[in-house]
Enzyme design. Sequence first.
Site, short mmCIF file in Angstrom:
data_model
loop_
_atom_site.label_atom_id
_atom_site.label_comp_id
_atom_site.label_asym_id
_atom_site.label_seq_id
_atom_site.Cartn_x
_atom_site.Cartn_y
_atom_site.Cartn_z
N GLY A 11 -19.91 7.10 -1.58
CA GLY A 11 -19.75 6.58 -0.22
C GLY A 11 -18.82 7.46 0.58
O GLY A 11 -18.84 8.70 0.47
N GLN A 12 -17.96 6.82 1.39
CA GLN A 12 -17.08 7.58 2.28
C GLN A 12 -16.10 8.46 1.51
O GLN A 12 -15.97 9.65 1.79
CB GLN A 12 -16.30 6.61 3.19
CG GLN A 12 -17.17 5.80 4.13
CD GLN A 12 -17.68 6.62 5.30
OE1 GLN A 12 -17.94 7.82 5.19
NE2 GLN A 12 -17.85 5.99 6.43
N GLY A 14 -16.20 9.16 -1.78
CA GLY A 14 -16.95 10.00 -2.72
C GLY A 14 -17.48 11.27 -2.05
O GLY A 14 -17.36 12.37 -2.59
N ARG A 90 -6.46 -6.37 -0.25
CA ARG A 90 -7.10 -5.62 -1.34
C ARG A 90 -7.52 -6.58 -2.45
O ARG A 90 -8.55 -6.41 -3.09
CB ARG A 90 -6.15 -4.56 -1.88
CG ARG A 90 -5.85 -3.46 -0.87
CD ARG A 90 -4.91 -2.42 -1.44
NE ARG A 90 -4.61 -1.36 -0.48
CZ ARG A 90 -3.55 -1.37 0.34
NH1 ARG A 90 -2.71 -2.37 0.33
NH2 ARG A 90 -3.35 -0.35 1.16
N ASN A 97 -15.45 -6.08 -7.04
CA ASN A 97 -15.21 -4.75 -7.58
C ASN A 97 -15.01 -4.75 -9.10
O ASN A 97 -15.30 -3.76 -9.78
CB ASN A 97 -14.02 -4.08 -6.88
CG ASN A 97 -14.43 -3.56 -5.51
OD1 ASN A 97 -15.61 -3.58 -5.16
ND2 ASN A 97 -13.47 -3.10 -4.73
N ASN A 122 -10.25 -0.47 -5.28
CA ASN A 122 -9.25 -1.53 -5.09
C ASN A 122 -9.72 -2.88 -5.64
O ASN A 122 -10.93 -3.09 -5.75
CB ASN A 122 -8.97 -1.68 -3.58
CG ASN A 122 -7.88 -0.72 -3.12
OD1 ASN A 122 -6.91 -0.50 -3.81
ND2 ASN A 122 -8.09 -0.16 -1.93
N HIS A 177 0.01 -0.80 -5.30
CA HIS A 177 -0.66 -0.40 -4.06
C HIS A 177 -0.90 -1.65 -3.21
O HIS A 177 -2.03 -2.09 -3.03
CB HIS A 177 -1.98 0.29 -4.42
CG HIS A 177 -2.65 0.92 -3.23
ND1 HIS A 177 -1.99 1.70 -2.33
CD2 HIS A 177 -3.94 0.90 -2.83
CE1 HIS A 177 -2.85 2.12 -1.42
NE2 HIS A 177 -4.04 1.64 -1.69
N1 LIG Z 1 -6.56 3.71 -3.95
C1 LIG Z 1 -6.49 3.90 -2.64
O1 LIG Z 1 -5.47 4.33 -2.13
C2 LIG Z 1 -7.68 3.59 -1.78
C3 LIG Z 1 -7.73 4.00 -0.43
C4 LIG Z 1 -8.85 3.72 0.33
C5 LIG Z 1 -9.92 3.01 -0.25
N2 LIG Z 1 -9.84 2.62 -1.55
C6 LIG Z 1 -10.95 1.89 -2.22
O2 LIG Z 1 -11.93 2.84 -2.65
C7 LIG Z 1 -13.19 2.17 -2.80
C8 LIG Z 1 -14.29 3.01 -2.16
O3 LIG Z 1 -14.08 3.12 -0.75
P1 LIG Z 1 -15.18 3.84 0.17
O4 LIG Z 1 -14.64 3.85 1.55
O5 LIG Z 1 -15.63 5.13 -0.44
O6 LIG Z 1 -16.37 2.76 0.07
P2 LIG Z 1 -17.93 3.01 0.34
O7 LIG Z 1 -18.54 1.66 0.50
O8 LIG Z 1 -18.13 3.99 1.42
O9 LIG Z 1 -18.43 3.67 -1.04
C9 LIG Z 1 -18.50 2.98 -2.23
C10 LIG Z 1 -19.74 3.45 -2.96
O10 LIG Z 1 -19.77 2.85 -4.28
C11 LIG Z 1 -21.12 2.68 -4.59
N3 LIG Z 1 -21.32 1.77 -5.74
C12 LIG Z 1 -21.36 0.43 -5.76
N4 LIG Z 1 -21.60 0.00 -7.02
C13 LIG Z 1 -21.71 1.08 -7.80
C14 LIG Z 1 -21.95 1.30 -9.17
N5 LIG Z 1 -22.13 0.27 -10.01
N6 LIG Z 1 -22.02 2.57 -9.63
C15 LIG Z 1 -21.84 3.60 -8.80
N7 LIG Z 1 -21.59 3.48 -7.48
C16 LIG Z 1 -21.53 2.23 -6.99
C17 LIG Z 1 -21.73 2.16 -3.29
O11 LIG Z 1 -23.15 2.27 -3.30
C18 LIG Z 1 -21.04 3.06 -2.27
O12 LIG Z 1 -21.81 4.22 -1.99
C19 LIG Z 1 -12.98 0.77 -2.20
O13 LIG Z 1 -12.77 -0.17 -3.25
C20 LIG Z 1 -11.71 0.92 -1.37
O14 LIG Z 1 -11.01 -0.30 -1.23
C21 LIG Z 1 -8.74 2.89 -2.31
#
Ligand SMILES: NC(=O)c1ccc[n+]([C@@H]2O[C@H](COP(=O)([O-])OP(=O)(O)OC[C@H]3O[C@@H](n4cnc5c(N)ncnc54)[C@H](O)[C@@H]3O)[C@@H](O)[C@H]2O)c1
Length: 310
Positions: A11-12, A14, A90, A97, A122, A177
């Site tokens: 996603g974003q 990734g 979160r 998740n 998260n 976090h």
């Molecule tokens: N740790 C941090 O500091 C931090 C910061 C920002 C976001 N995040 C977290 O990171 C995560 C991802 O954020 P994002 O903006 O990339 O979200 P996003 O929705 O853009 O991307 C998530 C991707 O995961 C995929 N996905 C779902 N189930 C799956 C599976 N079983 N196998 C493989 N892929 C799968 C979805 O299809 C999607 O493309 C969220 O949980 C967000 O809260 C963490």
Amino acid sequence: MKKRIGLIGGGQIGGNLALIAVQKQLGDVVLFDIPQVEGAIKGKALDINQLAAVDGYDARVTGTTDWKDVAGSDVVIITAGVPRKPGMSREDLLEVNLKIMRDVAANVKTHCPNAFVINIANPLDAMVYALYRITGFKKNQVVGMAGVLDTSRFKFFVADALKCSIRDVEALVLGGHGDDMVPLVRSATVGGIPLTALVDKEKLDAIIKRTREGGAELVALYKTGSAYFAPAASAMAIAESYLLDRKRILPCAAYLEGEYGIRGYFMGVPVQIGAGGVEKVIELALSPEEKAEMEKSSQSVKRTVDSVKI
Ligand SMILES: NC(=O)c1ccc[n+]([C@@H]2O[C@H](COP(=O)([O-])OP(=O)(O)OC[C@H]3O[C@@H](n4cnc5c(N)ncnc54)[C@H](O)[C@@H]3O)[C@@H](O)[C@H]2O)c1
């Protein structure tokens, strides 16, 4: 031989992880996602490969929905999961998740048993705990990314307030976090000068508040999801230190066995990242106030993790 970087979730964050890995030429990238978004994932891979041609990056991205393609990755970074929407904490993401993490962690265990694994999904401290328990990997092999991002936010707000170069800001944010993360004000410096000598208390309190709420600020602005550029860069800094054995000291969620008085949980602490993964947890002598803040933060982490029951 070129390193292989497995990105679980395209996603974003990734997509940006893939871009940064290619631009830094850290290795070949495998961008994995679920079959429902196969077109998008293959499109992102192709798009980045064409960008690589513009600037001559010797790295290739493969978009896939087949775990076999991820096999043999040196480092795996997990973003699979749902991001926050405005008004959500979160912790609100825990149930959905965790379900995804159960599937992902089982596959990482099967296909990438020797990888160094960085979790981003998260709620961070609970997801990395679940990852660790499900894979059964060694504690030095599993880490959560949060502190690098929280610290980068803190550094940016300091540089912005002082109108100084961000290069000169040194700081550290510890703890979970969440909103009670622990920015260490006492040890923060700008060009070697204590931050407390440069900023008055009112300004400092505002910087700390904005750091703690840094994720929510972006969720409110984006409306459809959470931050992704800085989170991707932060996780790639950890991956880079591992792949190139840089031995950087970075704040990461690491599995603690008594350090900082915490046992059996992941918490944000300074660690050394090198070819051995989490090579060292660095224990700082905290002031009584900092200790109390760490304790408060760890109670929040424990509450969420204890509800995971793995
Ligand atoms: N740790 C941090 O500091 C931090 C910061 C920002 C976001 N995040 C977290 O990171 C995560 C991802 O954020 P994002 O903006 O990339 O979200 P996003 O929705 O853009 O991307 C998530 C991707 O995961 C995929 N996905 C779902 N189930 C799956 C599976 N079983 N196998 C493989 N892929 C799968 C979805 O299809 C999607 O493309 C969220 O949980 C967000 O809260 C963490």
